[in-house]
Design an enzyme around this catalytic site. Sequence first.
Site, PDB file in Angstrom:
ATOM      1  N   GLU A  98       1.141   0.273  16.689  1.00 34.78           N
ATOM      2  CA  GLU A  98       1.035  -0.850  15.754  1.00 34.78           C
ATOM      3  C   GLU A  98      -0.123  -1.775  16.121  1.00 34.78           C
ATOM      4  O   GLU A  98      -0.818  -2.288  15.255  1.00 34.78           O
ATOM      5  CB  GLU A  98       2.354  -1.650  15.717  1.00 34.78           C
ATOM      6  CG  GLU A  98       3.507  -0.897  15.070  1.00 34.78           C
ATOM      7  CD  GLU A  98       3.222  -0.524  13.616  1.00 34.78           C
ATOM      8  OE1 GLU A  98       2.368  -1.169  12.984  1.00 34.78           O
ATOM      9  OE2 GLU A  98       3.838   0.429  13.118  1.00 34.78           O
ATOM     10  N   TYR A 182       5.121  -9.168  11.954  1.00 35.36           N
ATOM     11  CA  TYR A 182       5.012  -7.808  11.455  1.00 35.36           C
ATOM     12  C   TYR A 182       5.261  -6.786  12.576  1.00 35.36           C
ATOM     13  O   TYR A 182       6.073  -5.863  12.429  1.00 35.36           O
ATOM     14  CB  TYR A 182       3.620  -7.556  10.826  1.00 35.36           C
ATOM     15  CG  TYR A 182       3.362  -6.083  10.721  1.00 35.36           C
ATOM     16  CD1 TYR A 182       3.966  -5.344   9.709  1.00 35.36           C
ATOM     17  CD2 TYR A 182       2.615  -5.399  11.694  1.00 35.36           C
ATOM     18  CE1 TYR A 182       3.818  -3.973   9.651  1.00 35.36           C
ATOM     19  CE2 TYR A 182       2.461  -4.034  11.639  1.00 35.36           C
ATOM     20  CZ  TYR A 182       3.058  -3.324  10.617  1.00 35.36           C
ATOM     21  OH  TYR A 182       2.933  -1.968  10.570  1.00 35.36           O
ATOM     22  N   ASP A 200       2.856  -5.882   5.686  1.00 36.86           N
ATOM     23  CA  ASP A 200       1.449  -5.790   6.074  1.00 36.86           C
ATOM     24  C   ASP A 200       0.623  -5.674   4.792  1.00 36.86           C
ATOM     25  O   ASP A 200       1.164  -5.828   3.687  1.00 36.86           O
ATOM     26  CB  ASP A 200       1.206  -4.615   7.038  1.00 36.86           C
ATOM     27  CG  ASP A 200       1.258  -3.270   6.318  1.00 36.86           C
ATOM     28  OD1 ASP A 200       1.759  -3.212   5.169  1.00 36.86           O
ATOM     29  OD2 ASP A 200       0.793  -2.278   6.900  1.00 36.86           O
ATOM     30  N   CYS A 254      -0.438   4.038  -3.649  1.00 38.19           N
ATOM     31  CA  CYS A 254      -0.646   2.733  -4.286  1.00 38.19           C
ATOM     32  C   CYS A 254      -1.843   2.055  -3.613  1.00 38.19           C
ATOM     33  O   CYS A 254      -1.734   0.982  -3.037  1.00 38.19           O
ATOM     34  CB  CYS A 254       0.623   1.887  -4.149  1.00 38.19           C
ATOM     35  SG  CYS A 254       0.626   0.452  -5.228  1.00 38.19           S
ATOM     36  N   CYS A 261      -0.703   6.265  -9.928  1.00 39.55           N
ATOM     37  CA  CYS A 261       0.612   5.922 -10.478  1.00 39.55           C
ATOM     38  C   CYS A 261       1.355   7.144 -11.015  1.00 39.55           C
ATOM     39  O   CYS A 261       2.577   7.227 -10.927  1.00 39.55           O
ATOM     40  CB  CYS A 261       0.468   4.882 -11.584  1.00 39.55           C
ATOM     41  SG  CYS A 261      -0.197   3.331 -10.998  1.00 39.55           S
ATOM     42  N   CYS A 264       3.428   8.563  -8.358  1.00 38.04           N
ATOM     43  CA  CYS A 264       4.179   7.589  -7.555  1.00 38.04           C
ATOM     44  C   CYS A 264       5.690   7.816  -7.667  1.00 38.04           C
ATOM     45  O   CYS A 264       6.228   7.896  -8.775  1.00 38.04           O
ATOM     46  CB  CYS A 264       3.828   6.183  -8.019  1.00 38.04           C
ATOM     47  SG  CYS A 264       4.727   4.936  -7.092  1.00 38.04           S
ATOM     48  N   CYS A 270       8.625   0.114 -10.939  1.00 36.91           N
ATOM     49  CA  CYS A 270       7.410  -0.701 -10.820  1.00 36.91           C
ATOM     50  C   CYS A 270       7.162  -1.492 -12.102  1.00 36.91           C
ATOM     51  O   CYS A 270       6.895  -0.921 -13.157  1.00 36.91           O
ATOM     52  CB  CYS A 270       6.217   0.199 -10.508  1.00 36.91           C
ATOM     53  SG  CYS A 270       4.677  -0.718 -10.410  1.00 36.91           S
TER      54      CYS A 270
HETATM   55 FE1  SF4 Z   1       1.737   1.310  -7.146  1.00 36.18          FE
HETATM   56 FE2  SF4 Z   1       3.402   0.859  -9.151  1.00 36.18          FE
HETATM   57 FE3  SF4 Z   1       1.404   2.560  -9.463  1.00 36.18          FE
HETATM   58 FE4  SF4 Z   1       3.448   3.161  -7.849  1.00 36.18          FE
HETATM   59  S1  SF4 Z   1       3.509   2.884 -10.072  1.00 36.18           S
HETATM   60  S2  SF4 Z   1       1.270   3.483  -7.443  1.00 36.18           S
HETATM   61  S3  SF4 Z   1       3.938   1.166  -7.004  1.00 36.18           S
HETATM   62  S4  SF4 Z   1       1.242   0.397  -9.109  1.00 36.18           S
END
Ligand code: SF4
Length: 531
Positions: A98, A182, A200, A254, A261, A264, A270
Amino acid sequence: MGKLRAAAAGGLRRSSRRAAPPAGQGRKGVLPPGAGTPASAPAPPCAQHLFSDPAEIQALRRNLLAWYDKCKRDLPWRTLAATEPDADRRAYAVWVSEIMLQQTQVATVIDYYNRWMQKWPTLQALAQASLEEVNELWAGLGYYSRGKRLQEAAKKVVSELAGRMPRTAEDLQKLLPGVGRYTAGAIASISYGQATGVVDGNVIRVLCRLRCVGADSSSPAVTDWLWDMANAVVDRSRPGDFNQALMELGATVCVPKAPLCGECPVKKQCRAWQRVEKELALATQKLLGKPTPVPDVEDCGSGDCALCPPAVEPWDSGLGVTNFPRKAAKKQPRAARTATCVLERRGCHGAPEYLIVQRPSSGLLAGLWEFPSLPVAQGVQEEKQREVLANHLQACMGQPVAAGGLQLIGEVSLKPRRLQYKLPVLSCRVVHIFSHIHQTYVVYSLPLDGDVTWDPASSPSRWVTEEEFHTSAVSTAMKKVLKACEKQRRKESSPSTGPKRKRGAKMQRVSSTCPGTQLSLHAFLLAPTAK
Ligand code: SF4
């Protein structure tokens, strides 16, 4: 913006006084920091910023962990955290990673981490190391005080805590120097399974997008909110994996500029993605000539939500999910200027040797080695700068140094991650960006006929070969200074032959200078021409 900032500041004051609720104790999502405060307090954030639905939180955890199990990168500290049975060793392994990963890319850290853990596999081993050894291993990783603080903290654990690492995030932060909120959360969740969140840069980006947080994400009030969110959503049974998954998502999916997205795992949770989808659907309907409903107002619109984008910088459809997060403009780094001199003598077989001196044990680049250097004021004429440097060298070497004998090397302009040479011109500079200082090194060189002694009262010093220089505890900036110097030397040594030299000719010269010995390229270029 001013009104919102004021609201944000109000949120901080309340939140700071509040005792942090233990993660997982019956909280239904994140409660607004303003809950229970006087009626005059700013309005709580609108629903889109909250994790208020337990089913949604469960889905977020499930999807994220499933993705992490399948897609996580294989990293040495993850292997150690998963396989090391001893809690202290495990915490130490996570702690080192870390600290190294602060401000540094994973790809860069891996090699340093492996060498570090090989050399100092335990806290006890690190506690016995010297600062010189730590600096040597850390050389090139940047932000050198990190290694120093890590070693100081290891000494403290060994001498004051009987070699036992603190067992909670709160104690880690309280008892270990250099361990902030953190790092403490990361060590406690990954090593001990404490259900505590982490925040972070990657987590900030993901959370801001998940919940459409458009206020300045570096403000203390918003930071408080993000910690609350992280603590609320962290998985209770696999907190370490969940935190790493959130960070991994920010690092690989992201990402700041072009988030993936479509791939994701948490796009259904989201809000930024949902907003983009809704806008696309409306645009499609419009194109098809279908009646379009009035879109929902996504932001609070009242101007006093601490987490919405400021009224003067509303959602920009062209940016999509990258509307979030937002930050206040960065402060410009302070400009500083240093004159530095590469003192060079002939060593064995004519190979060059360089004099390096050690920096003080505290302050910027503490304990590292460098070419003799001297800070100079901005805007000083080159002639004056050269004179000041010559006087400094003279004082430390105890013998006359003529300012005219210092040779300018050329101009090196260094931008972050990119080096550009422009040779030769009147001034010679190496520009190095520290996080808070825009440092310019003005590089000179001075070849010496014989030996010189550096005044030990000024600073410790030593002569090193080129190879020794590169394995010493020297900063990246100094390596760039030497590189600039060598490049200029090469150019001077072969003005007519041009940069392309035939390999056969090169080997002949080397062999004629010192049979059986392979010289460095630098030594070869400075050696007398074969007849
Ligand atoms: Fe990021 Fe939302 Fe896109 Fe996923 S859907 S990559 S969390 S912006």
